[in-house]
Design an enzyme around this catalytic site. Structure first.
Site, PDB file in Angstrom:
ATOM      1  N   LYS A  13      17.899  21.760 100.754  1.00 24.80           N
ATOM      2  CA  LYS A  13      17.780  23.121 100.214  1.00 24.80           C
ATOM      3  C   LYS A  13      17.524  23.089  98.700  1.00 24.80           C
ATOM      4  O   LYS A  13      16.617  23.740  98.201  1.00 24.80           O
ATOM      5  CB  LYS A  13      19.062  23.937 100.507  1.00 24.80           C
ATOM      6  CG  LYS A  13      19.440  23.995 101.971  1.00 24.80           C
ATOM      7  CD  LYS A  13      20.696  24.803 102.213  1.00 24.80           C
ATOM      8  CE  LYS A  13      21.981  24.222 101.642  1.00 24.80           C
ATOM      9  NZ  LYS A  13      22.416  22.955 102.280  1.00 24.80           N
ATOM     10  N   ARG A  88      27.064  31.748 103.587  1.00 25.31           N
ATOM     11  CA  ARG A  88      27.572  30.641 104.395  1.00 25.31           C
ATOM     12  C   ARG A  88      28.515  31.125 105.480  1.00 25.31           C
ATOM     13  O   ARG A  88      29.006  30.309 106.266  1.00 25.31           O
ATOM     14  CB  ARG A  88      28.345  29.690 103.488  1.00 25.31           C
ATOM     15  CG  ARG A  88      27.620  28.417 103.137  1.00 25.31           C
ATOM     16  CD  ARG A  88      28.540  27.681 102.198  1.00 25.31           C
ATOM     17  NE  ARG A  88      28.331  26.281 102.195  1.00 25.31           N
ATOM     18  CZ  ARG A  88      27.567  25.633 101.328  1.00 25.31           C
ATOM     19  NH1 ARG A  88      26.875  26.281 100.437  1.00 25.31           N
ATOM     20  NH2 ARG A  88      27.503  24.326 101.367  1.00 25.31           N
ATOM     21  N   ARG A 127      22.633  10.464  97.177  1.00 22.06           N
ATOM     22  CA  ARG A 127      22.117  11.435  96.197  1.00 22.06           C
ATOM     23  C   ARG A 127      22.695  11.202  94.795  1.00 22.06           C
ATOM     24  O   ARG A 127      23.873  10.927  94.628  1.00 22.06           O
ATOM     25  CB  ARG A 127      22.487  12.841  96.652  1.00 22.06           C
ATOM     26  CG  ARG A 127      22.242  13.900  95.592  1.00 22.06           C
ATOM     27  CD  ARG A 127      22.370  15.284  96.087  1.00 22.06           C
ATOM     28  NE  ARG A 127      23.586  15.528  96.830  1.00 22.06           N
ATOM     29  CZ  ARG A 127      23.796  16.614  97.549  1.00 22.06           C
ATOM     30  NH1 ARG A 127      22.860  17.539  97.628  1.00 22.06           N
ATOM     31  NH2 ARG A 127      24.918  16.779  98.185  1.00 22.06           N
ATOM     32  N   ARG A 161      28.101  13.546  92.942  1.00 17.80           N
ATOM     33  CA  ARG A 161      29.118  14.535  93.290  1.00 17.80           C
ATOM     34  C   ARG A 161      30.302  13.878  93.992  1.00 17.80           C
ATOM     35  O   ARG A 161      30.127  12.989  94.815  1.00 17.80           O
ATOM     36  CB  ARG A 161      28.498  15.603  94.206  1.00 17.80           C
ATOM     37  CG  ARG A 161      27.706  16.620  93.437  1.00 17.80           C
ATOM     38  CD  ARG A 161      26.860  17.504  94.287  1.00 17.80           C
ATOM     39  NE  ARG A 161      27.492  18.029  95.485  1.00 17.80           N
ATOM     40  CZ  ARG A 161      26.896  18.870  96.333  1.00 17.80           C
ATOM     41  NH1 ARG A 161      25.660  19.283  96.073  1.00 17.80           N
ATOM     42  NH2 ARG A 161      27.502  19.297  97.404  1.00 17.80           N
ATOM     43  N   ARG A 172      32.579  18.952 105.726  1.00 19.03           N
ATOM     44  CA  ARG A 172      31.491  19.882 105.375  1.00 19.03           C
ATOM     45  C   ARG A 172      30.675  20.250 106.616  1.00 19.03           C
ATOM     46  O   ARG A 172      30.259  21.394 106.773  1.00 19.03           O
ATOM     47  CB  ARG A 172      30.590  19.253 104.299  1.00 19.03           C
ATOM     48  CG  ARG A 172      31.290  19.169 102.954  1.00 19.03           C
ATOM     49  CD  ARG A 172      30.615  18.197 101.999  1.00 19.03           C
ATOM     50  NE  ARG A 172      29.311  18.638 101.548  1.00 19.03           N
ATOM     51  CZ  ARG A 172      28.495  17.878 100.821  1.00 19.03           C
ATOM     52  NH1 ARG A 172      28.862  16.654 100.458  1.00 19.03           N
ATOM     53  NH2 ARG A 172      27.331  18.334 100.434  1.00 19.03           N
TER      54      ARG A 172
HETATM   55  P1  AP5 Z   1      19.419  18.250  98.594  1.00 14.85           P
HETATM   56  O1  AP5 Z   1      18.147  18.974  98.339  1.00 14.85           O
HETATM   57  O2  AP5 Z   1      20.308  18.023  97.432  1.00 14.85           O
HETATM   58  O3  AP5 Z   1      20.211  18.936  99.814  1.00 14.85           O
HETATM   59  P2  AP5 Z   1      21.018  20.302  99.916  1.00 14.85           P
HETATM   60  O4  AP5 Z   1      20.644  20.930 101.215  1.00 14.85           O
HETATM   61  O5  AP5 Z   1      20.815  21.113  98.669  1.00 14.85           O
HETATM   62  O6  AP5 Z   1      22.468  19.708 100.032  1.00 14.85           O
HETATM   63  P3  AP5 Z   1      23.868  20.090  99.359  1.00 14.85           P
HETATM   64  O7  AP5 Z   1      24.762  18.917  99.646  1.00 14.85           O
HETATM   65  O8  AP5 Z   1      23.702  20.465  97.924  1.00 14.85           O
HETATM   66  O9  AP5 Z   1      24.287  21.273 100.222  1.00 14.85           O
HETATM   67  P4  AP5 Z   1      25.683  21.783 100.419  1.00 14.85           P
HETATM   68  O10 AP5 Z   1      25.333  23.025 101.129  1.00 14.85           O
HETATM   69  O11 AP5 Z   1      26.648  20.900 101.082  1.00 14.85           O
HETATM   70  O12 AP5 Z   1      26.288  21.838  98.942  1.00 14.85           O
HETATM   71  P5  AP5 Z   1      26.534  23.035  97.920  1.00 14.85           P
HETATM   72  O13 AP5 Z   1      26.328  22.511  96.568  1.00 14.85           O
HETATM   73  O14 AP5 Z   1      25.819  24.257  98.350  1.00 14.85           O
HETATM   74  O15 AP5 Z   1      19.060  16.870  99.292  1.00 14.85           O
HETATM   75  C1  AP5 Z   1      20.048  15.896  99.561  1.00 14.85           C
HETATM   76  C2  AP5 Z   1      19.491  14.492  99.260  1.00 14.85           C
HETATM   77  O16 AP5 Z   1      18.470  14.194 100.214  1.00 14.85           O
HETATM   78  C3  AP5 Z   1      18.852  14.369  97.877  1.00 14.85           C
HETATM   79  O17 AP5 Z   1      19.164  13.131  97.324  1.00 14.85           O
HETATM   80  C4  AP5 Z   1      17.343  14.476  98.147  1.00 14.85           C
HETATM   81  O18 AP5 Z   1      16.591  13.717  97.227  1.00 14.85           O
HETATM   82  C5  AP5 Z   1      17.226  13.945  99.571  1.00 14.85           C
HETATM   83  N1  AP5 Z   1      16.210  14.639 100.347  1.00 14.85           N
HETATM   84  C6  AP5 Z   1      15.941  15.976 100.324  1.00 14.85           C
HETATM   85  N2  AP5 Z   1      14.934  16.266 101.182  1.00 14.85           N
HETATM   86  C7  AP5 Z   1      14.584  15.089 101.780  1.00 14.85           C
HETATM   87  C8  AP5 Z   1      13.612  14.734 102.762  1.00 14.85           C
HETATM   88  N3  AP5 Z   1      12.798  15.646 103.319  1.00 14.85           N
HETATM   89  N4  AP5 Z   1      13.545  13.423 103.141  1.00 14.85           N
HETATM   90  C9  AP5 Z   1      14.380  12.493 102.581  1.00 14.85           C
HETATM   91  N5  AP5 Z   1      15.305  12.780 101.635  1.00 14.85           N
HETATM   92  C10 AP5 Z   1      15.411  14.062 101.243  1.00 14.85           C
HETATM   93  O19 AP5 Z   1      28.098  23.336  98.171  1.00 14.85           O
HETATM   94  C11 AP5 Z   1      29.092  22.432  97.757  1.00 14.85           C
HETATM   95  C12 AP5 Z   1      30.455  23.044  98.018  1.00 14.85           C
HETATM   96  O20 AP5 Z   1      30.603  24.267  97.256  1.00 14.85           O
HETATM   97  C13 AP5 Z   1      30.717  23.486  99.467  1.00 14.85           C
HETATM   98  O21 AP5 Z   1      31.200  22.416 100.272  1.00 14.85           O
HETATM   99  C14 AP5 Z   1      31.775  24.598  99.262  1.00 14.85           C
HETATM  100  O22 AP5 Z   1      33.046  24.047  98.998  1.00 14.85           O
HETATM  101  C15 AP5 Z   1      31.298  25.272  97.984  1.00 14.85           C
HETATM  102  N6  AP5 Z   1      30.357  26.382  98.251  1.00 14.85           N
HETATM  103  C16 AP5 Z   1      29.065  26.469  97.831  1.00 14.85           C
HETATM  104  N7  AP5 Z   1      28.512  27.624  98.233  1.00 14.85           N
HETATM  105  C17 AP5 Z   1      29.479  28.293  98.935  1.00 14.85           C
HETATM  106  C18 AP5 Z   1      29.502  29.530  99.645  1.00 14.85           C
HETATM  107  N8  AP5 Z   1      28.412  30.327  99.706  1.00 14.85           N
HETATM  108  N9  AP5 Z   1      30.652  29.894 100.251  1.00 14.85           N
HETATM  109  C19 AP5 Z   1      31.774  29.117 100.193  1.00 14.85           C
HETATM  110  N10 AP5 Z   1      31.803  27.922  99.558  1.00 14.85           N
HETATM  111  C20 AP5 Z   1      30.665  27.500  98.933  1.00 14.85           C
END
Ligand code: AP5
Length: 216
Positions: A13, A88, A127, A161, A172
């Site tokens: 994402k 979410r 990552r 992270r 997660r």
């Molecule tokens: P990346 O693009 O970073 O993936 P992402 O989908 O953004 O993954 P996140 O881990 O950031 O999502 P998340 O939803 O767990 O975390 P968030 O920060 O929102 O890609 C991942 C890796 O793969 C990278 O290294 C990239 O280079 C590689 N890659 C990408 N595409 C690829 C491809 N096609 N092929 C190969 N490699 C690829 O949330 C973190 C925490 O915050 C949550 O656990 C929760 O505690 C809290 N939180 C955040 N938002 C909320 C909410 N709305 N409600 C409640 N809690 C929340």
């Protein structure tokens, strides 16, 4: 255009949102990035979120909804935004519907990014991010062109992270399956959901997302 990128942790994402932001001028709204900034600066929100994020659990809806509501009201969001990591839960989705209606805005498209669970863990564990400009990298799939130097800003500092480990990833994924996956039928019923193959290479995923947006 206002869109949601919806998918499990590590689906890509953030990677795709960054590219859409730089090519189309839409604003990336990542609740994860906002929360990590709050944790780093030690705000009240950051203090409440820190432990939950480290365990891989979701932060309470009311805190997140307040955060995103303030951000969407900023003038730059008028040119279109990409929601990355929000909503979410169904409560968050309903709150989003309400705030968009109040602001006379609309949701144009929800893009589901589908990726196998094994690949997700591999992506998350490998990552890392530029500590200065936030550009995302991966040990195997997206290394900087020059080892140890950010392609975008030239910084030599990178961060990983705390929640990017195989153990926390299990929690997660449980949160995703139980609380976020039910949003797929929620948006399907509204006729705004389209799926892309998140297992494809990054450029191909991007091509598919642009094709979805072109048809929206
Ligand atoms: P990346 O693009 O970073 O993936 P992402 O989908 O953004 O993954 P996140 O881990 O950031 O999502 P998340 O939803 O767990 O975390 P968030 O920060 O929102 O890609 C991942 C890796 O793969 C990278 O290294 C990239 O280079 C590689 N890659 C990408 N595409 C690829 C491809 N096609 N092929 C190969 N490699 C690829 O949330 C973190 C925490 O915050 C949550 O656990 C929760 O505690 C809290 N939180 C955040 N938002 C909320 C909410 N709305 N409600 C409640 N809690 C929340």
């Amino acid at each position: 255009m206002n869109i949601i990128l919806l998918g499990p942790p590590g689906a890509g994402k953030g990677t795709q949102a960054q590219r859409l932001q730089s090519d189309l001028g839409m604003v990336q709204l990542s609740t994860g990035d906002m929360l990590r900034a709050a944790v780093a600066s030690g705000t009240e929100l950051g203090k409440k979120a820190k432990g939950l994020m480290e365990k891989g659990e979701l932060v309470p809806d009311d805190l997140i909804v307040g955060l995103i509501k303030d951000r969407i009201a900023q003038p730059d969001c008028a040119k279109g935004f990409i929601l990355d990591g929000f909503p979410r839960t169904e409560a968050q989705a309903r709150a989003l519907d309400k705030m968009l209606a109040e602001m006379a805005m609309k949701l144009d498209q929800v893009v589901e990014m589908e990726v196998d669970e094994k690949a997700l863990t591999e992506r998350v564990v490998g990552r890392f991010t530029c500590a200065k400009c936030g550009t995302g990298y991966h040990d195997s799939f997206k290394r900087p062109k020059v080892d140890g130097v950010c392609d975008v800003c030239g910084s030599k500092e990178f961060t990983r992270r705390k929640d990017d480990n195989a153990e926390t990833m299990k929690t997660r994924m449980v949160a995703y399956r139980a609380q976020t996956e039910p949003l797929l039928p929620y948006y399907r019923a509204r006729g705004v959901l389209k799926k892309v193959d998140g297992m494809a290479a990054m450029d191909e995923v991007y091509r598919q997302i642009r094709a979805v947006l072109a048809g929206a």
